[in-house]
Design an enzyme around this catalytic site. Structure first.
Site, short mmCIF file in Angstrom:
data_model
loop_
_atom_site.label_atom_id
_atom_site.label_comp_id
_atom_site.label_asym_id
_atom_site.label_seq_id
_atom_site.Cartn_x
_atom_site.Cartn_y
_atom_site.Cartn_z
N HIS A 147 6.85 -32.32 16.74
CA HIS A 147 6.74 -32.31 15.45
C HIS A 147 6.94 -33.77 14.72
O HIS A 147 7.45 -33.92 13.80
CB HIS A 147 7.82 -31.25 14.84
CG HIS A 147 7.93 -29.77 15.30
ND1 HIS A 147 8.73 -29.56 16.50
CD2 HIS A 147 7.13 -28.89 15.01
CE1 HIS A 147 8.28 -28.46 16.73
NE2 HIS A 147 7.40 -27.98 15.93
S1 FES Z 1 10.43 -32.84 16.88
FE1 FES Z 1 10.20 -30.51 17.01
S2 FES Z 1 11.00 -30.37 18.94
FE2 FES Z 1 11.04 -32.35 19.01
#
Ligand code: FES
Length: 182
Positions: A147
């Site tokens: 993410h």
């Molecule tokens: S940014 Fe979501 S698990 Fe690493």
């Protein structure tokens, strides 16, 4: 771009990022000898991943700029033999606003060695940055592609959804070239 920005992205030395297949010896299961943790882009803790509570790591031969990964309690632990440049980057940013403010000195026992659990504090992916061709994020640390979390050279979260810095496991130096994790 400013000088600061340029420093964020120092020339890559691919050789120094070459992943070392690294052996660790369990202090608990001495008879089983070494455990090998290859370059990991993903990880699924499974039944065959032993939960070694204490891992003895030989740092001999891990030169400045080299990052290695060892297994501890079924998790990857990133060990970065930080260069002077990476140490300075971490220390210079101690006072800037952060998601999880923490001075670099509170995260290391010896400035040249950063030891952190290699599990993103958002949802548990394994951040990239250990291997030679992997992205290291905007702060020359690690990048979690799940993410988009960026960690700096102290393992501190600097951008993205992760709520806190990479965890520092319990460890101690048992000599100048050995640490015991756990
Ligand atoms: S940014 Fe979501 S698990 Fe690493």
């Amino acid at each position: 771009m400013s000088d600061i920005s340029e420093r964020r992205k120092p020339p890559r030395d691919e050789s120094r990022r070459d992943f070392l297949y690294y052996a660790t010896t369990s202090a608990v299961v001495v008879a089983t000898g070494a455990a090998i943790w290859p370059l990991i882009n993903s990880m699924n803790p499974s039944a065959d991943v032993s939960a070694q509570a204490v891992v003895d790591v030989d740092l001999e031969g891990v030169g400045p700029g080299t990052r290695i990964t060892v297994k501890w309690k079924g998790k990857p632990v990133f060990i970065d033999h930080r260069t002077t440049e990476r140490i300075e980057l971490a220390q210079e940013d101690d006072t800037v606003p952060m998601i999880d403010p923490e001075p670099d000195a509170a995260r290391v026992q010896r400035p040249e060695w950063l030891v952190v659990v290699g599990v993103c504090t958002h949802l548990g992916c394994i951040p990239l940055g250990q291997g030679g061709s992997e992205p290291v994020g905007d702060w020359d640390g690690w990048f979690c592609p799940c993410h988009g979390s960026h960690y700096d050279t102290s393992g501190r979260i600097r951008k993205g959804p992760a709520p806190r810095n990479l965890d520092v496991p319990p460890y101690e130096f048992t000599s100048d070239t050995r640490i015991k994790i756990g």
